[in-house]
Scaffold this active site. Structure first.
Site, PDB file in Angstrom:
ATOM      1  N   ASP A  63     -16.127  58.669  16.879  1.00  0.00           N
ATOM      2  CA  ASP A  63     -16.303  57.107  16.490  1.00  0.00           C
ATOM      3  C   ASP A  63     -15.020  56.713  15.624  1.00  0.00           C
ATOM      4  O   ASP A  63     -15.210  55.469  15.851  1.00  0.00           O
ATOM      5  CB  ASP A  63     -17.809  57.177  15.716  1.00  0.00           C
ATOM      6  CG  ASP A  63     -17.712  57.998  14.643  1.00  0.00           C
ATOM      7  OD1 ASP A  63     -16.625  58.671  14.300  1.00  0.00           O
ATOM      8  OD2 ASP A  63     -18.861  57.959  13.786  1.00  0.00           O
ATOM      9  N   HIS A  64     -14.222  57.310  15.234  1.00  0.00           N
ATOM     10  CA  HIS A  64     -13.258  56.817  14.197  1.00  0.00           C
ATOM     11  C   HIS A  64     -11.716  56.577  15.029  1.00  0.00           C
ATOM     12  O   HIS A  64     -11.535  55.606  14.958  1.00  0.00           O
ATOM     13  CB  HIS A  64     -13.158  57.921  13.257  1.00  0.00           C
ATOM     14  CG  HIS A  64     -14.063  57.947  12.210  1.00  0.00           C
ATOM     15  ND1 HIS A  64     -15.340  58.222  12.286  1.00  0.00           N
ATOM     16  CD2 HIS A  64     -13.900  57.769  10.668  1.00  0.00           C
ATOM     17  CE1 HIS A  64     -15.921  58.202  10.950  1.00  0.00           C
ATOM     18  NE2 HIS A  64     -15.116  57.930  10.164  1.00  0.00           N
ATOM     19  N   ASP A  87     -18.441  63.593   6.641  1.00  0.00           N
ATOM     20  CA  ASP A  87     -18.021  62.173   6.380  1.00  0.00           C
ATOM     21  C   ASP A  87     -19.040  61.797   5.309  1.00  0.00           C
ATOM     22  O   ASP A  87     -20.082  62.195   5.064  1.00  0.00           O
ATOM     23  CB  ASP A  87     -18.505  61.317   7.652  1.00  0.00           C
ATOM     24  CG  ASP A  87     -18.284  60.073   7.586  1.00  0.00           C
ATOM     25  OD1 ASP A  87     -17.119  59.617   8.041  1.00  0.00           O
ATOM     26  OD2 ASP A  87     -18.997  59.317   6.769  1.00  0.00           O
ATOM     27  N   ARG A 107     -16.807  49.809   1.772  1.00  0.00           N
ATOM     28  CA  ARG A 107     -15.787  50.217   1.104  1.00  0.00           C
ATOM     29  C   ARG A 107     -14.570  48.822   1.241  1.00  0.00           C
ATOM     30  O   ARG A 107     -14.198  48.395   2.275  1.00  0.00           O
ATOM     31  CB  ARG A 107     -14.827  51.451   1.429  1.00  0.00           C
ATOM     32  CG  ARG A 107     -15.839  52.541   1.148  1.00  0.00           C
ATOM     33  CD  ARG A 107     -14.996  53.771   1.384  1.00  0.00           C
ATOM     34  NE  ARG A 107     -15.899  54.774   0.813  1.00  0.00           N
ATOM     35  CZ  ARG A 107     -16.092  55.991   1.374  1.00  0.00           C
ATOM     36  NH1 ARG A 107     -15.460  56.369   2.614  1.00  0.00           N
ATOM     37  NH2 ARG A 107     -16.912  56.947   1.011  1.00  0.00           N
ATOM     38  N   SER A 133     -14.101  58.919   0.458  1.00  0.00           N
ATOM     39  CA  SER A 133     -14.363  59.711   1.703  1.00  0.00           C
ATOM     40  C   SER A 133     -14.564  61.179   1.467  1.00  0.00           C
ATOM     41  O   SER A 133     -13.854  61.750   0.415  1.00  0.00           O
ATOM     42  CB  SER A 133     -13.485  59.487   2.655  1.00  0.00           C
ATOM     43  OG  SER A 133     -12.185  60.245   2.460  1.00  0.00           O
ATOM     44  N   ARG A 170     -12.654  62.998   3.382  1.00  0.00           N
ATOM     45  CA  ARG A 170     -11.286  63.586   4.260  1.00  0.00           C
ATOM     46  C   ARG A 170     -10.717  64.927   3.440  1.00  0.00           C
ATOM     47  O   ARG A 170     -10.283  64.473   2.354  1.00  0.00           O
ATOM     48  CB  ARG A 170     -10.510  62.503   4.682  1.00  0.00           C
ATOM     49  CG  ARG A 170      -9.832  61.953   3.535  1.00  0.00           C
ATOM     50  CD  ARG A 170      -8.932  60.674   3.917  1.00  0.00           C
ATOM     51  NE  ARG A 170      -9.970  59.439   4.363  1.00  0.00           N
ATOM     52  CZ  ARG A 170      -9.805  58.191   4.115  1.00  0.00           C
ATOM     53  NH1 ARG A 170      -8.467  58.061   3.672  1.00  0.00           N
ATOM     54  NH2 ARG A 170     -10.606  57.556   4.586  1.00  0.00           N
TER      55      ARG A 170
HETATM   56  C1  MIC Z   1     -14.356  56.745   5.621  1.00  0.00           C
HETATM   57  O1  MIC Z   1     -15.129  55.830   5.636  1.00  0.00           O
HETATM   58  O2  MIC Z   1     -13.460  56.471   4.783  1.00  0.00           O
HETATM   59  C2  MIC Z   1     -14.380  57.793   6.534  1.00  0.00           C
HETATM   60  C3  MIC Z   1     -13.113  57.559   7.305  1.00  0.00           C
HETATM   61  O3  MIC Z   1     -15.422  57.704   7.414  1.00  0.00           O
HETATM   62  C4  MIC Z   1     -14.272  59.250   5.919  1.00  0.00           C
HETATM   63  C5  MIC Z   1     -13.877  60.164   6.766  1.00  0.00           C
HETATM   64  C6  MIC Z   1     -12.709  60.235   7.109  1.00  0.00           C
HETATM   65  O4  MIC Z   1     -11.497  60.108   6.199  1.00  0.00           O
HETATM   66  O5  MIC Z   1     -12.513  60.892   8.330  1.00  0.00           O
HETATM   67  C7  MIC Z   1     -15.519  59.227   4.821  1.00  0.00           C
HETATM   68  O6  MIC Z   1     -16.013  58.397   4.485  1.00  0.00           O
HETATM   69  O7  MIC Z   1     -15.589  60.561   4.789  1.00  0.00           O
HETATM   70 FE1  SF4 Z   2     -17.050  54.928  10.080  1.00  0.00          FE
HETATM   71 FE2  SF4 Z   2     -16.553  55.482   7.517  1.00  0.00          FE
HETATM   72 FE3  SF4 Z   2     -16.540  53.034   8.024  1.00  0.00          FE
HETATM   73 FE4  SF4 Z   2     -18.732  54.300   8.077  1.00  0.00          FE
HETATM   74  S1  SF4 Z   2     -17.559  53.998   6.380  1.00  0.00           S
HETATM   75  S2  SF4 Z   2     -18.161  53.037   9.658  1.00  0.00           S
HETATM   76  S3  SF4 Z   2     -17.999  56.492   8.843  1.00  0.00           S
HETATM   77  S4  SF4 Z   2     -15.063  54.588   8.731  1.00  0.00           S
END
Ligand code: MIC
Ligand code: SF4
Length: 645
Positions: free
Chosen positions: A66-67, A121, A381, A539, A541
């Site tokens: 999905d990313h 995630d 965010r 996140s 990550r």
């Molecule tokens: C995000 O919302 O920052 C992400 C991208 O979903 C991350 C995961 C990632 O960096 O792949 C998260 O929230 O953990």
């Molecule tokens: Fe995707 Fe992270 Fe955004 Fe949720 S917060 S939609 S998991 S990138």
């Protein structure tokens, strides 16, 4: 034993207690379900492969895509092919690109009350809306859980969030979680579980509850959870999963460690202003500001309920000339319903750009705002630069505020629009699971014959040698409070495709703050990061630990850490240390030469600042096991040694 919902699930899943059961003490939990998404998944499965287990040992594991859905070259599609072959080989469900956002899909199709779930995630707590105990973790921790090993958490403090009353028209679940953030801010939840209870709970549907638990992540909480009640049962029945429902409520005499009370009838439309989800104000205070973009979607606000309300607000209108509107539905089920009910037509006719069922602009995968653009988003965010435009200003709001703003062209308190449209939810959801590829059953083609498809973008994992007793080097960067993992390891359309290539992605560490960091770190043979409070918020990550490790970072020394990042540092052999006295932060500067004597990491640690000729005391929150893992070089060598035995 009486207890809260969180206590009941934790206690039922404890397999090992480090010491006594008390807040802050480590407990190991059996994990029933796992999820990964593609941006963290490739690394998680490379690690799972390295552990050497033939098939996942959980009740259910799902690999979502999905990313990284932009396919501007071979990298992302190659990674998706790898993930699909891994799922087939190791017994996972694979959710194909286009099916939707992992958290929305998991809530619809797999999450269960009373089960434990960890996901690579940070918004995995979305499943708390259905009564699952769902925690965000680094990919390696998810890999280890798939290998059947327990997941360790510090026994949390349980905060009861008592809901009374009912939300007024034009106010929705997003405003409730913004109200929580207004009260406790972005580190008020660290070490805690936010558990919702009280008579207001039954007025919220499961997807609304999930909006609240989703964005509980922004408080730093370990997770958030709702009880499983009749509303949960109806949702699961409507998803044709009534047989998986169990009742789960806190006992009448259950005690919460702290209580926050929210009268839903008093909540008003709220907005988080740049650049923190904790900077919350009433919309009416800044209404009237001109806007260049409205973006609706993300795992926080892309459910059928949310897009229905947006469709019915937009019905018969055209979006304002000065902005563009993007919509990312959370799942294909949502889209199929909007098409069936005709509500998709209202969105399209109003001028919305319907994007794919994926994270999209939330992670900077397209739809970046214009220079200095003001973007009103239903996401979770608003960190600086995360949208893909460094000087853009991101404001986080509910779907109602976003839709009203799209019509007026300026930030709008939706209560100005008069009567709030009423929406009707289906009794039964359209169930079409054809974008999930189920795991191979053992009597089918032998899984070990499945070929794993590795594209040239997938590079082997770096080595993790054991740590010496003394760490030496210089201060490579000194940063302030609330540094996010988006600062440490940015995402976005350009960098995300490098997630399975550590040498390449390392070139972008701290890109927005100090673009010379990677070359300086390599030049100096590694060294230290100095930071303030809540370092690593945001996140899950693990690249925010893995890439600095690759560049030679030996320890991160800060005033305090965010939970998932702290775990990721340990997992990859970077020593997480905190100042015993926060004032000592001022006694270290960029380029100072340091010597940090860690020994076996049992006790406090001494830091010698050779440049200034001073010594200070550092401390840490490491358990004996964490210390052992770190000294071995990180979790991967440690687990491999264990599995080998
Ligand atoms: C995000 O919302 O920052 C992400 C991208 O979903 C991350 C995961 C990632 O960096 O792949 C998260 O929230 O953990
Ligand atoms: Fe995707 Fe992270 Fe955004 Fe949720 S917060 S939609 S998991 S990138």
């Amino acid at each position: 034993m009486s207890g809260t919902v969180a206590e009941k699930i934790i206690n039922e899943h404890i397999v090992d207690v480090g010491g006594e059961i008390a807040p802050g003490e480590e407990v190991a939990l059996k994990i029933d379900q796992t999820l990964t998404q593609d941006a963290t998944g490739t690394m998680a499965y490379l690690q799972f492969e390295a552990i050497g287990i033939p098939r996942v040992k959980t009740e259910l594991s799902v690999s979502y895509v999905d990313h990284n859905t932009l396919q501007t070259d071979f990298k992302n599609p190659d990674d998706h092919r790898y993930l699909q072959s891994i799922a087939k080989r190791f017994g996972l469900y694979f959710s194909r690109p286009g099916n939707g956002i992992c958290h929305q899909l998991h809530l619809e199709r797999f999450a269960c009350p009373g089960k434990t779930l960890i996901g690579s995630d940070s918004h995995t707590p979305t499943a708390g809306g259905i009564g699952s105990f769902a925690i965000g973790a680094g990919g390696l921790d998810v890999a280890v859980a798939m290998a059947g090993m327990p997941y360790r958490i510090k026994y949390p403090t349980i905060v009861g969030v008592k809901l009374t009353g009912k939300l007024p028209d034009w106010v929705s679940a997003k405003d409730v979680i913004l109200e929580v953030l207004r009260r406790i801010d972005v580190k008020g939840g660290v070490g805690k579980v936010l558990e919702y209870f009280g008579p207001g709970v039954e007025t919220l549907s499961v997807p609304e509850r999930a909006t609240i638990t989703n964005m509980g992540t922004e408080t730093g909480a370990t997770t958030s959870v709702f009880p499983s009640d009749e509303v949960t049962r109806s949702f699961m029945e409507a998803q044709a999963r009534g047989d998986q429902w169990v009742s789960l409520e806190a006992d009448a005499d259950a005690g919460y460690d702290e209580i926050i009370e929210i009268d839903l009838s008093e909540v008003e439309p709220l907005v988080a202003i740049p650049h923190s989800p904790g900077n919350v104000k009433p919309v009416r205070e800044i209404a009237g500001m001109e806007v260049q973009q409205v973006a609706i979607g993300s795992c926080t606000n892309s459910s059928l309920r949310d897009l229905k309300i947006v469709a019915n607000i937009l019905k018969g209108h055209t979006i304002a000339d000065n902005l563009h509107l993007t919509i990312n539905p959370g799942s294909r089920q949502v889209v199929e319903h909007l098409i069936e009910s005709g509500e998709m037509q209202y969105l399209v006719a109003a001028g919305a750009r319907i994007l794919e069922n994926a994270c999209g602009p939330c992670i900077g995968m397209g739809a970046a705002p214009s220079s200095q653009g003001i973007s009103i988003r239903t996401f979770n965010r608003n960190f600086e630069g995360r949208s893909g435009t460094k000087d853009a200003q991101i404001f986080l709001v509910s779907p109602e505020v976003a839709a009203a703003t799209a019509i007026n062209g300026v930030l709008t308190d939706p209560r100005e629009l008069g009567d709030c449209p009423q929406i009707e939810m289906p009794q039964r959801f359209i169930i079409n699971d054809n974008m999930f590829l189920p795991p191979l059953q053992s009597e089918q083609q032998p899984a070990n014959l499945v070929e794993i498809m590795r594209g040239p973008n997938i590079k082997p994992l770096p080595d993790f040698p054991p740590l010496p007793d003394t760490l030496e080097g210089e201060v490579l960067i000194k940063v302030e409070d609330n540094i996010t993992t988006d600062h440490v390891m940015p995402a976005g359309a350009k960098i995300l495709p490098l997630r399975s290539n550590i040498p390449e992605i390392s070139k972008y560490v701290f890109e927005a703050i100090d673009p010379d960091f990677p070359s300086r770190a390599l030049d100096r043979g590694g060294g230290f990061i100095i930071g303030g409070e809540n370092y690593g918020q945001g996140s899950s990550r693990e690249h925010a630990a893995l890439a600095p490790k690759y560049l030679g970072v030996k320890a991160v020394i800060v005033k305090s850490f965010a939970r998932i990042h702290l775990a990721n540092l340990i997992n990859f052999g970077i020593v997480p240390l905190t100042f015993k006295d926060s004032a000592d932060y001022d006694s270290i500067d960029l380029a100072d030469k340091l010597e940090v004597i860690i020994g076996e990491l049992r006790d406090d640690v001494r830091l010698r600042n050779l440049t200034r000729d001073i010594e200070i005391e550092l401390t840490h929150s490491l358990s004996q096991l964490d210390a052992e893992i770190l000294k071995t070089g990180g979790k991967l060598p440690w687990v491999k040694a264990k599995v080998g035995k």
